[in-house]
Design a protein around this motif. Structure first.
Motif, mmCIF file in Angstrom:
data_model
loop_
_atom_site.group_PDB
_atom_site.id
_atom_site.type_symbol
_atom_site.label_atom_id
_atom_site.label_comp_id
_atom_site.label_asym_id
_atom_site.label_seq_id
_atom_site.Cartn_x
_atom_site.Cartn_y
_atom_site.Cartn_z
ATOM 1 N N HIS A 251 -5.522 -3.541 7.504
ATOM 2 C CA HIS A 251 -5.021 -2.485 8.509
ATOM 3 C C HIS A 251 -5.187 -1.313 8.081
ATOM 4 O O HIS A 251 -4.733 -1.020 6.816
ATOM 5 C CB HIS A 251 -3.856 -2.790 9.047
ATOM 6 N N GLN A 252 -5.489 -0.201 8.676
ATOM 7 C CA GLN A 252 -5.423 1.036 8.645
ATOM 8 C C GLN A 252 -6.182 1.296 7.046
ATOM 9 O O GLN A 252 -5.673 2.156 6.427
ATOM 10 C CB GLN A 252 -4.018 1.652 8.668
ATOM 11 N N MET A 254 -6.745 -0.363 4.543
ATOM 12 C CA MET A 254 -6.483 -0.685 3.275
ATOM 13 C C MET A 254 -7.168 -1.829 2.807
ATOM 14 O O MET A 254 -7.517 -2.721 3.527
ATOM 15 C CB MET A 254 -4.990 -1.303 3.173
ATOM 16 N N ARG A 281 -6.006 2.544 -0.316
ATOM 17 C CA ARG A 281 -5.771 3.416 1.040
ATOM 18 C C ARG A 281 -6.741 4.316 1.143
ATOM 19 O O ARG A 281 -6.540 5.303 0.619
ATOM 20 C CB ARG A 281 -4.265 3.841 1.222
ATOM 21 N N MET B 1 -2.277 -3.940 5.131
ATOM 22 C CA MET B 1 -0.756 -3.457 5.332
ATOM 23 C C MET B 1 -0.698 -2.526 6.181
ATOM 24 O O MET B 1 -1.352 -1.393 6.133
ATOM 25 C CB MET B 1 -0.140 -3.469 3.761
ATOM 26 N N LEU B 2 0.249 -2.423 7.232
ATOM 27 C CA LEU B 2 0.449 -1.394 8.059
ATOM 28 C C LEU B 2 1.197 -0.113 7.575
ATOM 29 O O LEU B 2 1.858 -0.513 6.570
ATOM 30 C CB LEU B 2 1.184 -1.923 9.395
ATOM 31 N N LEU B 3 0.814 0.699 8.036
ATOM 32 C CA LEU B 3 1.460 2.165 7.862
ATOM 33 C C LEU B 3 2.521 2.279 9.116
ATOM 34 O O LEU B 3 1.959 2.185 10.294
ATOM 35 C CB LEU B 3 0.766 3.367 7.587
ATOM 36 N N PRO B 14 4.479 2.456 3.928
ATOM 37 C CA PRO B 14 4.045 1.039 3.870
ATOM 38 C C PRO B 14 5.076 0.088 4.683
ATOM 39 O O PRO B 14 6.220 0.150 4.458
ATOM 40 C CB PRO B 14 3.665 0.579 2.330
ATOM 41 N N LEU B 16 5.839 -2.608 3.579
ATOM 42 C CA LEU B 16 6.868 -3.393 2.721
ATOM 43 C C LEU B 16 8.261 -2.955 2.776
ATOM 44 O O LEU B 16 9.216 -3.459 2.432
ATOM 45 C CB LEU B 16 6.113 -3.212 1.576
#
Ligand code: ZN
Lengths: 1000, 99
Positions: A251-252, A254, A281, B1-3, B14, B16
């Motif tokens: 996602h986004q 990464m 990223r 991994m989403l922000l 992040p 996390l």
């Protein structure tokens, strides 16, 4: 041994010969070779046996899409890796490699009997064959499957390497360093963007490395490439990374990338990590991954020596290796004609170009004739001859769908090309849509969900000029998306090799198609026949066909096989490919080591180990440990010759008879403070807090809103506006989170502050009739006599001069104190008490003794005697509910119909008829041991111990309607087939009247 | 991994650093005892389980510690927006999910 190296070709370093071994034999290659190119240079095509039929297999590709040439590599002690692609592994002096799936030898393999039994191993074989009888599972099927299953041998030693990991942020990440990727990186780099360019191989250039005859901007391709690399390296805003595979697109923007750091080195620097995982990223991503060549599907297409035409071109131009001296080219795409020309120009005698198409551009035909290469248009291939190496290709003309008379072409290699598949695995990870392009007969990128640009062959474009142009456009688009400005560069390309082709199902044959071993998926040994059988047996979706046949399910994720499989399945279904659908690609793009994912998180770094301030003392005094949540806690303190049973019995006895000392520092501690602290406590906990005086303590019970027990602990009132809350060791973070949740979101008006103080305090528990005598001399500022300090009270004072919150409480039934001092004083105080306690034969005890002592008193452990479905009434602690309270978390649920219903599991005591028998925790309980199986289970044992003070075993259990079964006899079937009988009792086994607390 | 955008820290950070905390805008009743068994059951267990934009709670647990609300598209797993606890659900009809 013949040398297939061609003078003047390739980029390997001829000045640096490298020796390595394959299956015990030593071979020579050059620096820059892969295992595959070096073996081919020595005339070795046979590199492995296939997974299911153990058929001899040779290398098919020149890259990471290789399905066949998987080898085991040994890089020193403990460093064995199976399934390494020979086309990726670079050679270095001393590298040891071996072939797989063979016994006793690669050339003579007994497992090849499966090949003779081909008709038995068809699609769905596993589903059909291993269904019944059930009893065959353990004795026959499983051992057989286990023996046959798996590619290669699993390593047996712990991986001695270490793996690094790093984060990286950039403006534009360009994945793939062929012409389009380089053009994108140049364009974005020149515009000042922070650019990262990655490639999975050791050298950048992609297709350019395989096509040196092209010229760009008036320079030979390789000169232009060197110039481009120099320009990129001169830009401080550009980072180039080779041997780096983008394995997953998340996602986004990464992107997970794995960089191989040392696998290509003979002398690995001391301490160097083997691989590094990069978590990137990127603001914009350019996917320039090119296209993957498709094999042709025909009988015997897996014979060693049959390989992709583009791979042969790469081996020749990049590595200087002729894969055969008399190759036949079999194709349905123009690109393979150029491979034939390069082979001929390098000295091979190209036997023929066989094209399934009836019409091919005249220019290509002229170029072939000029080289004296015979041409067969409109032909099919129907068989190969040779077992360990191809010796001939059988071809037939096809006219109006009729297959004509055969013709045998003697050869030592068959170079095939069934078209090209855009490499869109990473794009597929993003859930970007893949749209069928009828003209290109390929899936091309459609709707995008990320800030991504696809360039070059990845979106069906062909030729160096088109790739460069598309790449620079993608780079410029990326820069503009970032708000910058960039113009697309222009490139003058001469001698470009453009072309087109068609996609097809398995080739037509004049023989029985049912007997053809026409492989679609080389790695999983799936044939065209298997796919058609799957469709006949009712598989309509490509997802079902895939799972039924295992096509595309091997470690290469169907890089070569998916499109051929889809085309054949679509034909069998009488549909167009897009109507049949497409399977989903998932990370990782190529097989990735567990080490790269684990990174630094291994061994002691896998998880935090929390230690109390007194942990060192326990270690010095021989404690055995047990993990509790993230803590390691002293479990028991064995003396010479003692096992756990003996040590715990001694610790229990010593504590009940005199005094025991216990490290309770792991208990969760939360300070609840503020003007509304009492109101907050009233709402959170079941108990009433308003009338609890300063200096008094109370057992607190916390429910979820569903009415089930979540946590418990003793809570002391330090001031009107300050509570010292304790929680279970494992529940501390959960309880604080729950409190914060209610405070922040339901009752933000309450003036309350919550502070985790677990690690601020060291907590030492003294229990036993001599506890007060031992403690008293150390206490200043408080009277701890029985009258002044009753059970369940707390006082602030000093202990041994340290500021302390001193509780009089008991989790053992004995006179007990818990001394909280600032953590840094914990060990000093412990040792002072230890020294002074010698006169009372003080005994340190661990968690096991703590468990026994509390069980003797019937005190529950949340999470052991409860399991998230137990109410206060079920646990027999309904007394902890403030009956007059209007509300608290979980109160309403205690009136729910199923909570007040009869027959709930309730916590009772169990006393075994044989007092010496200690029940197994978790054992199931039945009312009638003679009922037929499966028996109705009415509960289970939650806690069970040997009680030294009672001279017998005790247990607690959750039993349906347990409170109504007092004095009943229940039965506990054991692991060994027997049954233990026990009587239902209350849970207070020892001193139910609490007399022992009343020590003066 | 989403922000994930924390509305208190005013920064996209992040995933996390965050913990999911269930569906948003389900207020604990002022007087639970006044609820019927069915109403209480619905409060406890019944959730919307939407396919599309879902209002949900997150906690910046490894950051500022605050609970907040967010709108996330359960199909694309994209965050549309996030907002402070106690604020009403923003009207985002017609708005594209945020990148
Ligand atoms: Zn925050």
């Amino acid at each position: 041994m013949t040398d297939f190296r061609v003078e003047g070709r390739g980029r390997v370093n001829r000045a640096k010969p490298v020796s390595f071994t394959f299956d015990g034999e030593t071979y020579r290659g050059f620096e820059g070779d892969t295992v595959a190119s070096a073996l081919l240079a020595n005339g070795v095509h046979l590199m492995g046996r296939s997974f299911k039929y153990h058929r001899p297999r040779g290398v098919v590709t020149a890259g990471s899409d290789e399905p066949n040439a998987l080898v085991g590599t040994t890089r020193g002690k403990g460093r064995f890796e199976p399934n390494t692609r020979a086309t990726i592994q670079e050679i270095y002096p001393g590298l040891t490699t071996e072939s797989q799936n063979k016994w006793p030898s690669l050339k003579f393999d007994l497992g090849a009997i499966n090949d003779r039994l081909y008709m038995l191993f068809s699609a769905g074989f596993y589903y059909k064959t291993f269904m019944w009888p059930r009893s065959f599972w353990d004795s026959v099927y499983e051992p057989l499957i286990r023996k046959a299953a798996g590619l290669g041998k699993a390593p047996t030693e712990v991986d001695p390497d270490h793996y690094a990991s790093r984060y990286l942020h950039c403006d534009v990440l360009v994945i793939g360093s062929g012409p389009s990727g380089i053009a994108a990186a140049l364009t974005a780099g020149r515009a000042g963007s922070k650019v990262v360019l990655v490639d999975e191989t050791a050298e950048m250039g992609g297709t350019l490395l395989s096509e040196p005859s092209v010229s760009i901007d008036g320079r030979p391709a390789w000169d232009w490439l060197a110039g481009a690399m120099a320009e990129l390296d001169a830009m401080p805003n550009v980072r180039r990374m080779t041997r780096t595979t983008a394995t997953g697109y998340y996602h986004q923007n990464m992107i997970g990338m794995v960089q191989k750091l040392t696998d290509h080195m003979g002398d690995v620097p001391e301490g160097a990590p083997r691989e590094r995982m990069w978590r990137v990223r990127a603001k914009e991503v350019v996917l320039a991954q090119g296209a993957i060549e498709r094999p042709m599907v025909f009988d015997g297409n897996d014979c060693p020596g049959v390989m992709l035409a583009g791979a042969a071109q790469t081996f020749l131009n990049r590595f200087g290796v002729l894969v055969g001296k008399q190759p036949v080219v079999l194709t349905s795409h123009d690109s393979a004609w150029y491979s034939a020309f390069d082979m001929a120009d390098a000295g091979a005698k190209v036997v023929a170009i066989v094209d399934t198409r009836e019409s091919v551009p005249q220019a290509l035909q002229n170029d072939a004739r000029a080289r004296g290469i015979p041409i067969h248009l409109g032909h099919t291939a129907t068989a190969t001859k040779g077992r360990l190496r191809v010796a001939a290709l059988r071809i037939n003309p096809v006219h109006n769908g009729k297959v004509g008379a055969e013709k045998m072409l003697s050869c030592d290699a068959v170079l095939v090309c069934g078209g090209w598949t855009p490499s869109l695995h990473l794009f597929s990870h993003t859930k970007g849509s893949l749209d069928w392009d009828a003209e290109a007969k390929a899936y091309l990128p459609g709707h995008k969900t990320e800030d991504v640009h696809i360039a070059g062959a990845g979106r069906g474009l062909w030729g160096i000029a088109a790739a460069l142009e598309d790449g620079t456009k993608a780079g410029a688009d990326a820069v503009r998306s970032l708000g910058g400005s960039a113009g697309a560069a222009t490139f003058e390309v001469a001698d470009d090799r453009t072309g087109s082709g068609i996609t097809q199902k398995e080739l037509p044959t004049d023989r029985s198609p049912g007997k053809a071993k026409a492989f679609v998926d080389f790695q999983n040994d799936v044939t065209a026949k298997d796919i058609r059988l799957a469709v006949r047996e009712g598989m309509k979706s490509i997802e079902h066909v895939k799972r039924y046949t295992t096509n595309g399910m091997a470690t290469d994720q169907g890089k070569l096989s998916n499109m051929n499989g889809l085309t054949i399945a679509a034909d069998a279904l009488g549909k167009e490919a897009p109507q049949v659908g497409l399977t989903t690609f998932r990370p990782p793009y190529t097989p990735t080591t567990f080490g790269a994912f684990a990174g630094y998180h291994k061994g002691a770094h896998f998880e935090v180990t929390r230690k109390t301030p007194i942990d060192d003392w326990a270690e010095e005094n021989g404690a055995e440990y047990e993990p509790v949540a993230l803590w390691r806690r002293a479990w028991y303190f064995p003396q010479a010759g003692e096992d756990m049973h003996k040590a715990v019995a001694r610790e229990c006895k010593a504590t009940r008879e005199s005094v025991g000392i216990f490290d309770a520092s792991t208990l969760g501690k939360i300070e609840v403070s503020g003007p509304d602290a009492t109101e907050f406590m009233n709402r959170m906990y079941t108990n009433p807090w308003t009338k609890l005086g300063v200096g008094r303590a109370r057992y607190g019970l916390l429910l979820g809103e569903d009415g089930f027990i979540r946590d418990d602990g003793v809570i002391g009132r330090m001031r009107d506006d300050l509570f010292h809350v304790t929680t279970t060791t494992g529940g501390a973070a959960r309880v604080l989170n729950m409190m914060e949740d209610y405070l922040q979101t339901e009752w933000p008006d309450l003036r309350v502050w919550l502070t985790s103080t677990t690690e601020e305090w060291a907590t030492i528990a003294l229990n036993g009739p001599n506890a007060r005598k031992l403690l008293q001399p150390f206490v200043e500022g408080a009277d701890i006599s029985a009258d002044a300090m009753p059970h369940m009270s707390v006082v602030e004072c000093t202990v041994a001069g340290f500021p302390s919150r001193l509780f009089r409480i008991s989790f053992t039934g004995e006179l007990g104190f818990e001394i909280n001092v600032p953590a840094r004083h914990g060990r000093v105080l412990w040792e002072k008490l230890w020294d002074a306690g010698q006169q009372y034969d003080i005994c340190p005890y661990g968690t096991e003794t703590m468990h026994v002592l509390r069980a003797e008193k019937g005190f529950i452990i949340v999470g052991q005697d409860t399991d998230g479905t137990v109410t206060p009434e079920d646990a027999g602690i309904g007394w902890a509910i403030g009956k007059k309270k209007i509300d608290f978390v979980g109160k309403r649920s205690l009136d729910r119909p199923d909570i007040v219903a009869k027959g709930r599991k309730q916590l009772v005591g169990l006393l075994t008829d044989d007092p010496k028998t200690v029940l197994t925790e978790g054992a199931q309980i039945v009312a009638d041991p003679n009922q037929p199986k499966p028996m109705k289970m009415i509960g289970h044992v939650t806690s069970s111990y040997w009680s030294e003070v009672l001279g017998r075993s005790i247990a607690m259990a959750l039993v349906e309607g347990g409170f109504d079964r007092m004095d009943d006899r229940l039965h506990i079937p054991t692991e060994t087939g027997g049954t233990v009988t026990a009587k239902v009792t209350g849970t207070q086994f020892y001193d139910p009247a609490g007399e022992r607390l009343k020590v003066e | 991994m989403l922000l994930i955008q924390c509305p208190y820290c005013d920064d996209a950070l992040p995933e996390l650093e965050f913990a999911y905390a269930g569906e948003a805008h389900i207020d604990r009743p002022q007087d639970p005892s006044a609820l019927s068994d069915e109403e209480w059951r619905d409060f406890l267990f019944i959730r919307s389980n939407v396919k599309g934009v879902h209002a949900e709670r997150w906690r910046h647990i490894n950051g500022c510690g605050r609970f907040f609300n967010a709108l996330r598209d359960t199909v694309s797993d994209r965050f549309v927006t996030s907002y402070k606890a106690g604020e009403p659900r923003p009207d985002t009809s017609g708005k594209e999910p945020a990148q």
